[in-house]
Each structure stands twice: as structure tokens, then as C-alpha cells.
Scaffold this motif. Structure first.
Motif, PDB file in Angstrom:
ATOM      1  N   THR A  70       0.847  -1.183   0.000  1.00 18.52           N
ATOM      2  CA  THR A  70       0.000   0.000   0.000  1.00 18.52           C
ATOM      3  C   THR A  70       0.887   1.239   0.000  1.00 18.52           C
ATOM      4  OG1 THR A  70      -1.679  -1.211   1.259  1.00 18.52           O
ATOM      5  CG2 THR A  70      -1.819   1.193   1.293  1.00 18.52           C
ATOM      6  N   GLN A  75      -1.502   4.342   3.793  1.00 19.58           N
ATOM      7  CA  GLN A  75      -1.288   3.675   5.081  1.00 19.58           C
ATOM      8  C   GLN A  75      -1.212   4.684   6.214  1.00 19.58           C
ATOM      9  OE1 GLN A  75      -1.333   0.207   5.354  1.00 19.58           O
ATOM     10  NE2 GLN A  75      -1.707   0.864   7.448  1.00 19.58           N
ATOM     11  N   ILE A  78      -4.737   5.848   7.109  1.00 12.46           N
ATOM     12  CA  ILE A  78      -5.425   4.841   7.921  1.00 12.46           C
ATOM     13  C   ILE A  78      -4.874   4.858   9.349  1.00 12.46           C
ATOM     14  CG2 ILE A  78      -5.775   2.355   8.250  1.00 12.46           C
ATOM     15  CD1 ILE A  78      -5.740   2.150   5.125  1.00 12.46           C
ATOM     16  N   ASP A  79      -3.562   4.834   9.478  1.00  9.53           N
ATOM     17  CA  ASP A  79      -2.937   4.786  10.802  1.00  9.53           C
ATOM     18  C   ASP A  79      -3.265   6.002  11.647  1.00  9.53           C
ATOM     19  OD1 ASP A  79      -1.775   2.394  10.039  1.00  9.53           O
ATOM     20  OD2 ASP A  79       0.200   3.273   9.633  1.00  9.53           O
ATOM     21  N   SER A 115      -3.851  -6.635   1.122  1.00  8.00           N
ATOM     22  CA  SER A 115      -3.486  -5.857   2.304  1.00  8.00           C
ATOM     23  C   SER A 115      -4.562  -4.829   2.653  1.00  8.00           C
ATOM     24  CB  SER A 115      -2.151  -5.159   2.071  1.00  8.00           C
ATOM     25  OG  SER A 115      -1.819  -4.349   3.168  1.00  8.00           O
ATOM     26  N   GLN A 118      -7.624  -6.732   3.988  1.00  5.26           N
ATOM     27  CA  GLN A 118      -7.384  -7.250   5.331  1.00  5.26           C
ATOM     28  C   GLN A 118      -7.431  -6.129   6.368  1.00  5.26           C
ATOM     29  OE1 GLN A 118      -3.638  -9.283   4.651  1.00  5.26           O
ATOM     30  NE2 GLN A 118      -4.651 -11.272   4.703  1.00  5.26           N
ATOM     31  N   THR A 119      -6.876  -4.982   6.031  1.00  4.44           N
ATOM     32  CA  THR A 119      -6.938  -3.841   6.942  1.00  4.44           C
ATOM     33  C   THR A 119      -8.384  -3.462   7.211  1.00  4.44           C
ATOM     34  OG1 THR A 119      -4.795  -2.994   6.211  1.00  4.44           O
ATOM     35  CG2 THR A 119      -6.303  -1.415   7.233  1.00  4.44           C
TER      36      THR A 119
END
Length: 130
Positions: A70, A75, A78-79, A115, A118-119
């Protein structure tokens, strides 16, 4: 009834990903529906917020493939933006999906899609296979 569909992609400056996001948006239009309308938003990771995520019924994440992963901007979004506990406490059923662009064949697209999906599953999204 209205379905809120949020399409978020990153990085912001990727013309191929922007073109794909627009194509995804066009594919989301509901045909021949007298009872359901779709409210579509297309945003980049730099202007999408967690409130957008919380209020959407469907979230479609787009990412450029970055070394078979990603893209860091997606990422990071999202984080930094997503709150696992708040999403799960909301009790809402949200549908998730993903799309990617890459620089060639076998450039890591499948792994990046997996990925992203799954996240989204970790955050409680329902992923519908096709």
C-alpha cells in the motif's frame, strides 16, 4: 433510502489512480432503482476525514502500488485517522472494497489489494467477494 459511498485514494498526485477512482465512481451509480439513491464522494487521503469514514455505508479504498505494498500516504491516513474502537462501537455494518494501480504486470497488485482488504476487515468492514 440513501447509500453513502466514499471513494478515497492516494497518493493525491497520481493521474492513473485519479482516473481509476473516477471510473469506480461511475461504476457505483445505481441503475433502475426507484427506492435507493447513492450519494457518492471521491476524496484523496489529504482531504478525507475519519468523520467521512464513520458516516459512509460503503468505503472503497484506492492505492498506488508501492514496492508491492500500500502506498505510504494511504497507510499513513489509515494509521492516523482511523479509530478502531470508535468504528467497532458504532455498531454499523459498513461494506469495504479496494482498487489499485501499478506500473506493470505482476507488480504487486494482488498483494496490495489483499493488504487493503485485510486492513478493512480488522476495522470491522464487511468485504464482499465477486
Amino acid at each position: 433510502n440513501t447509500i453513502d459511498i466514499l471513494i478515497v485514494y492516494g497518493p493525491d498526485h497520481d493521474p492513473w489512480l485519479e482516473e481509476m477512482a473516477i471510473a469506480v465512481q461511475q461504476g457505483c451509480h445505481l441503475e433502475n432503482s426507484n427506492t435507493v439513491t447513492a450519494r457518492l464522494q471521491v476524496k484523496t487521503v489529504s482531504n478525507a476525514t475519519f468523520v467521512d469514514v464513520l458516516t459512509a455505508d460503503v468505503i472503497l479504498l484506492g492505492s498506488a502500488v508501492y514496492n508491492a505494498n500500500t502506498h505510504p500516504s494511504v497507510q499513513h491516513w489509515i494509521d492516523e485517522q482511523w479509530d478502531l474502537h470508535q468504528l467497532r462501537r458504532s455498531g454499523r455494518i459498513q461494506i469495504g472494497g479496494a482498487f489499485v494501480t501499478a506500473g506493470g504486470f505482476s507488480a504487486g497488485q494482488e498483494g496490495t489489494l489483499q493488504s487493503l482488504l485485510q486492513t478493512m476487515m480488522v476495522f470491522g468492514f464487511v468485504i464482499v467477494g465477486g
